[in-house]
Design an enzyme around this catalytic site. Sequence first.
Site, PDB file in Angstrom:
ATOM      1  N   GLN A   1     -17.115  -0.188  51.771  1.00  0.00           N
ATOM      2  CA  GLN A   1     -18.011  -1.187  51.183  1.00  0.00           C
ATOM      3  C   GLN A   1     -17.231  -2.012  50.164  1.00  0.00           C
ATOM      4  O   GLN A   1     -16.731  -1.480  49.163  1.00  0.00           O
ATOM      5  CB  GLN A   1     -19.222  -0.559  50.505  1.00  0.00           C
ATOM      6  CG  GLN A   1     -20.248  -1.648  50.141  1.00  0.00           C
ATOM      7  CD  GLN A   1     -21.359  -1.172  49.244  1.00  0.00           C
ATOM      8  OE1 GLN A   1     -21.103  -0.689  48.146  1.00  0.00           O
ATOM      9  NE2 GLN A   1     -22.601  -1.325  49.676  1.00  0.00           N
TER      10      GLN A   1
ATOM     11  N   TYR B   1     -25.334  -7.623  42.529  1.00  0.00           N
ATOM     12  CA  TYR B   1     -23.906  -7.891  42.321  1.00  0.00           C
ATOM     13  C   TYR B   1     -23.558  -9.321  42.763  1.00  0.00           C
ATOM     14  O   TYR B   1     -24.443 -10.126  43.048  1.00  0.00           O
ATOM     15  CB  TYR B   1     -23.076  -6.813  43.007  1.00  0.00           C
ATOM     16  CG  TYR B   1     -23.370  -5.440  42.439  1.00  0.00           C
ATOM     17  CD1 TYR B   1     -23.136  -5.161  41.085  1.00  0.00           C
ATOM     18  CD2 TYR B   1     -23.942  -4.431  43.218  1.00  0.00           C
ATOM     19  CE1 TYR B   1     -23.447  -3.915  40.542  1.00  0.00           C
ATOM     20  CE2 TYR B   1     -24.251  -3.186  42.678  1.00  0.00           C
ATOM     21  CZ  TYR B   1     -24.003  -2.941  41.345  1.00  0.00           C
ATOM     22  OH  TYR B   1     -24.319  -1.712  40.802  1.00  0.00           O
TER      23      TYR B   1
ATOM     24  N   ARG C   1     -24.731  -5.703  53.598  1.00  0.00           N
ATOM     25  CA  ARG C   1     -25.881  -5.042  52.970  1.00  0.00           C
ATOM     26  C   ARG C   1     -26.639  -6.019  52.089  1.00  0.00           C
ATOM     27  O   ARG C   1     -26.048  -6.714  51.252  1.00  0.00           O
ATOM     28  CB  ARG C   1     -25.435  -3.848  52.130  1.00  0.00           C
ATOM     29  CG  ARG C   1     -26.626  -2.971  51.703  1.00  0.00           C
ATOM     30  CD  ARG C   1     -26.216  -1.730  50.927  1.00  0.00           C
ATOM     31  NE  ARG C   1     -27.124  -0.627  51.227  1.00  0.00           N
ATOM     32  CZ  ARG C   1     -27.372   0.380  50.410  1.00  0.00           C
ATOM     33  NH1 ARG C   1     -26.777   0.456  49.230  1.00  0.00           N
ATOM     34  NH2 ARG C   1     -28.196   1.338  50.751  1.00  0.00           N
TER      35      ARG C   1
ATOM     36  N   GLY D   1     -29.495   8.504  51.460  1.00  0.00           N
ATOM     37  CA  GLY D   1     -28.546   8.474  50.359  1.00  0.00           C
ATOM     38  C   GLY D   1     -28.432   9.781  49.617  1.00  0.00           C
ATOM     39  O   GLY D   1     -27.605  10.645  49.940  1.00  0.00           O
ATOM     40  N   ARG D   2     -29.275   9.961  48.600  1.00  0.00           N
ATOM     41  CA  ARG D   2     -29.147  11.142  47.742  1.00  0.00           C
ATOM     42  C   ARG D   2     -29.182  12.466  48.496  1.00  0.00           C
ATOM     43  O   ARG D   2     -28.492  13.403  48.097  1.00  0.00           O
ATOM     44  CB  ARG D   2     -30.213  11.091  46.638  1.00  0.00           C
ATOM     45  CG  ARG D   2     -29.796  10.178  45.502  1.00  0.00           C
ATOM     46  CD  ARG D   2     -30.930   9.785  44.596  1.00  0.00           C
ATOM     47  NE  ARG D   2     -31.763   8.772  45.211  1.00  0.00           N
ATOM     48  CZ  ARG D   2     -32.601   7.985  44.546  1.00  0.00           C
ATOM     49  NH1 ARG D   2     -32.709   8.105  43.245  1.00  0.00           N
ATOM     50  NH2 ARG D   2     -33.315   7.094  45.156  1.00  0.00           N
TER      51      ARG D   2
END
Length: 366
Positions: A100, A186, A233, A322-323
């Site tokens: 990424q 971002y 993404r 994810g987590r």
Amino acid sequence: MKDALFQPMRLGKASLKNRIVMPPMTRSRATQPGNIANDMMATYYAQRADAGLIVAEGTQISEMGQGYAWTPGIYTQEQIAGWKKVTDAVHAKGGVIYAQLWHVGRVTHPANIGGQQPISSSALKAENVKVFIDDGNNAPGFVDVVEPREMTKDDIRHVIGEYRQAALNAIEAGFDGIELHAANGYLVNQFIDSEANNRTDEYGGSIENRLRFLAEVVETMTNAIGAERVGVRLAPFTSLNGTVDKSPVETYTAAAALLNKLNVVYLHIAEVDWDDAPDTPPAFKQAIREAYKGTIIYAGRYNAENGAKAIAKGIADMIGFGRPFIANPDLPSRIMNDYPLAPHDPETLFGGAEKGLLDYPEYQTR
């Protein structure tokens, strides 16, 4: 129903063994100085290589692209060599791994970027946003971000060139492809979202103009390494790191159509995932599917049941967990066999060493 998660598929030239994605998660354990991926990270990703696709943690494309302490880069030869250890380890286990590529723009502090002022689409400070710096205590020291300076046309051309080189570096490091981080507030997101972009030139104002930076970054990377190795993404409905769009359905449907035209290999949508967040509107998901014809990945509040349903309905092709991957290195096996999931320790997410990174065991049946 969960069988939908275990159908093999093609992603560009790669063969994926299932439709389970380990999405990018910052862990802040790169070797210092130099922000270099290391043996510990290689072991971490190799432990999770049974995912159909791993997207490695956000990796800054330049010194100016770094938002947080101890995150890895991909702009020096030492960093490329460090990532080669990771990709070799994952490939040895039969895994597929993308890098990424990350530029945080205004979501940083001079302490993380050599004392410089951050850059962004506009000279707008992200309100109520903190990042962590290395304050010498071996624990993240959280500080407020500062006001960035608006990027000049030369800045824009320079950063686009950094993205191109980072994509080439990722392939040199052995990654199967790259994911452009255009989400979560971002840099690319700071151009896309209306409330983070007050430019009056061709990079601001209309949706088409606000998507121009995204288009130019994607084009330079697909020209460098091939569209079949470039994913993107997006985070249409999040307000992470202070970016908000006034008309997200319109903006992000247009983004999906643009990425379809640019022929990227996948579109990865990060849904809002805090407990009381609203669900992404089903009509929006249908509009995305109609606008973009490639592989669609959704990540957010998914479990085996609703993830498999999304694939069966044709809304998604792959699902990111994810987590759960943090504390369950064998997550695909646990999903397949209905084994219970272990909880992760939030105190060891960022920074530190092997504790909380490598010491989560696979499920033992007896």
